[in-house]
Design a protein around this motif. Structure first.
Motif, PDB file in Angstrom:
ATOM      1  N   ALA A   1       0.835  -1.203   0.000  1.00  0.00           N
ATOM      2  CA  ALA A   1       0.000   0.000   0.000  1.00  0.00           C
ATOM      3  C   ALA A   1       0.871   1.255   0.000  1.00  0.00           C
ATOM      4  O   ALA A   1       0.552   2.243  -0.674  1.00  0.00           O
ATOM      5  CB  ALA A   1      -0.933   0.001   1.207  1.00  0.00           C
ATOM      6  N   SER A   2       1.981   1.221   0.728  1.00  0.00           N
ATOM      7  CA  SER A   2       2.863   2.391   0.767  1.00  0.00           C
ATOM      8  C   SER A   2       3.534   2.628  -0.580  1.00  0.00           C
ATOM      9  O   SER A   2       3.702   3.775  -1.010  1.00  0.00           O
ATOM     10  CB  SER A   2       3.911   2.258   1.866  1.00  0.00           C
ATOM     11  OG  SER A   2       4.822   1.211   1.581  1.00  0.00           O
ATOM     12  N   LEU A   3       3.892   1.555  -1.273  1.00  0.00           N
ATOM     13  CA  LEU A   3       4.471   1.712  -2.614  1.00  0.00           C
ATOM     14  C   LEU A   3       3.441   2.304  -3.575  1.00  0.00           C
ATOM     15  O   LEU A   3       3.779   3.145  -4.417  1.00  0.00           O
ATOM     16  CB  LEU A   3       4.984   0.367  -3.127  1.00  0.00           C
ATOM     17  CG  LEU A   3       6.178  -0.230  -2.369  1.00  0.00           C
ATOM     18  CD1 LEU A   3       6.479  -1.630  -2.882  1.00  0.00           C
ATOM     19  CD2 LEU A   3       7.391   0.680  -2.472  1.00  0.00           C
ATOM     20  N   ALA A   4       2.184   1.904  -3.414  1.00  0.00           N
ATOM     21  CA  ALA A   4       1.111   2.470  -4.245  1.00  0.00           C
ATOM     22  C   ALA A   4       0.910   3.947  -3.923  1.00  0.00           C
ATOM     23  O   ALA A   4       0.667   4.761  -4.821  1.00  0.00           O
ATOM     24  CB  ALA A   4      -0.184   1.692  -4.045  1.00  0.00           C
ATOM     25  N   ALA A   5       1.013   4.316  -2.650  1.00  0.00           N
ATOM     26  CA  ALA A   5       0.863   5.729  -2.255  1.00  0.00           C
ATOM     27  C   ALA A   5       1.990   6.574  -2.829  1.00  0.00           C
ATOM     28  O   ALA A   5       1.761   7.691  -3.305  1.00  0.00           O
ATOM     29  CB  ALA A   5       0.828   5.845  -0.731  1.00  0.00           C
ATOM     30  N   LEU A   6       3.198   6.033  -2.785  1.00  0.00           N
ATOM     31  CA  LEU A   6       4.327   6.764  -3.371  1.00  0.00           C
ATOM     32  C   LEU A   6       4.137   6.936  -4.876  1.00  0.00           C
ATOM     33  O   LEU A   6       4.379   8.016  -5.423  1.00  0.00           O
ATOM     34  CB  LEU A   6       5.645   6.041  -3.087  1.00  0.00           C
ATOM     35  CG  LEU A   6       6.163   6.142  -1.658  1.00  0.00           C
ATOM     36  CD1 LEU A   6       7.316   5.168  -1.440  1.00  0.00           C
ATOM     37  CD2 LEU A   6       6.588   7.573  -1.347  1.00  0.00           C
ATOM     38  N   ALA A   7       3.702   5.898  -5.545  1.00  0.00           N
ATOM     39  CA  ALA A   7       3.463   5.988  -6.994  1.00  0.00           C
ATOM     40  C   ALA A   7       2.363   6.996  -7.286  1.00  0.00           C
ATOM     41  O   ALA A   7       2.470   7.786  -8.232  1.00  0.00           O
ATOM     42  CB  ALA A   7       3.088   4.608  -7.543  1.00  0.00           C
TER      43      ALA A   7
ATOM     44  N   ASP B   1      12.019  11.057  -1.265  1.00  0.00           N
ATOM     45  CA  ASP B   1      11.378  12.368  -1.394  1.00  0.00           C
ATOM     46  C   ASP B   1      10.543  12.764  -0.181  1.00  0.00           C
ATOM     47  O   ASP B   1      10.086  13.911  -0.099  1.00  0.00           O
ATOM     48  CB  ASP B   1      10.449  12.402  -2.622  1.00  0.00           C
ATOM     49  CG  ASP B   1      11.192  12.204  -3.922  1.00  0.00           C
ATOM     50  OD1 ASP B   1      12.332  12.681  -4.035  1.00  0.00           O
ATOM     51  OD2 ASP B   1      10.623  11.554  -4.823  1.00  0.00           O
ATOM     52  N   ILE B   2      10.321  11.853   0.748  1.00  0.00           N
ATOM     53  CA  ILE B   2       9.421  12.157   1.857  1.00  0.00           C
ATOM     54  C   ILE B   2      10.147  12.098   3.197  1.00  0.00           C
ATOM     55  O   ILE B   2      11.193  11.469   3.335  1.00  0.00           O
ATOM     56  CB  ILE B   2       8.215  11.197   1.890  1.00  0.00           C
ATOM     57  CG1 ILE B   2       8.657   9.755   2.143  1.00  0.00           C
ATOM     58  CG2 ILE B   2       7.421  11.301   0.601  1.00  0.00           C
ATOM     59  CD1 ILE B   2       7.506   8.810   2.409  1.00  0.00           C
ATOM     60  N   ASP B   3       9.552  12.778   4.182  1.00  0.00           N
ATOM     61  CA  ASP B   3      10.092  12.762   5.538  1.00  0.00           C
ATOM     62  C   ASP B   3       9.320  11.812   6.444  1.00  0.00           C
ATOM     63  O   ASP B   3       9.861  11.284   7.403  1.00  0.00           O
ATOM     64  CB  ASP B   3      10.029  14.167   6.161  1.00  0.00           C
ATOM     65  CG  ASP B   3      10.936  15.147   5.444  1.00  0.00           C
ATOM     66  OD1 ASP B   3      12.065  14.757   5.090  1.00  0.00           O
ATOM     67  OD2 ASP B   3      10.515  16.293   5.232  1.00  0.00           O
ATOM     68  N   LEU B   4       8.038  11.603   6.148  1.00  0.00           N
ATOM     69  CA  LEU B   4       7.205  10.821   7.040  1.00  0.00           C
ATOM     70  C   LEU B   4       6.070  10.164   6.276  1.00  0.00           C
ATOM     71  O   LEU B   4       5.468  10.788   5.394  1.00  0.00           O
ATOM     72  CB  LEU B   4       6.610  11.736   8.129  1.00  0.00           C
ATOM     73  CG  LEU B   4       5.609  11.124   9.095  1.00  0.00           C
ATOM     74  CD1 LEU B   4       6.304  10.150  10.038  1.00  0.00           C
ATOM     75  CD2 LEU B   4       4.904  12.220   9.876  1.00  0.00           C
TER      76      LEU B   4
END
Length: 90
Positions: free
Chosen positions: A59-65, A73-76
């Motif tokens: 799910a986190s990889l999908a959010a990044l995409a 590119d993100i801090d949190l």
């Protein structure tokens, strides 16, 4: 002041599918009754070797995409669940 924003969202469903007709075989119910009472047509089941964190990773990889970003590119990233990988420690 640093600005905070939701840059992307993501979700992931495990591949295992349980249809209402599968439940008809083990419960005293029907697909039609389940749909009428709950609106549920199918549910998902994680593989025996999949933990909640494995699903969260996808799910986190999908959010990044979705955000057009990489992890660099993100801090949190905030993840919330009531389903721990193990019962103890949670």
């Amino acid at each position: 002041m640093t600005k905070i924003r939701i840059a992307g969202i993501g979700s992931y469903l495990p591949e295992g599918i349980i249809h209402n007709r599968d439940l008809e075989e083990i419960l005293d119910t029907t697909d039609q009754l389940i749909r009428k009472r709950t609106g549920v047509v199918e549910r998902r089941r994680a593989a025996p070797d999949q933990a909640a964190s494995d699903l969260a990773k996808e799910a986190s990889l999908a959010a990044l995409a979705d955000a057009g970003m990489t992890a660099q590119d993100i801090d949190l990233m905030i993840v919330a669940t009531i389903t721990p990988d193990t019962h103890c420690p949670a």
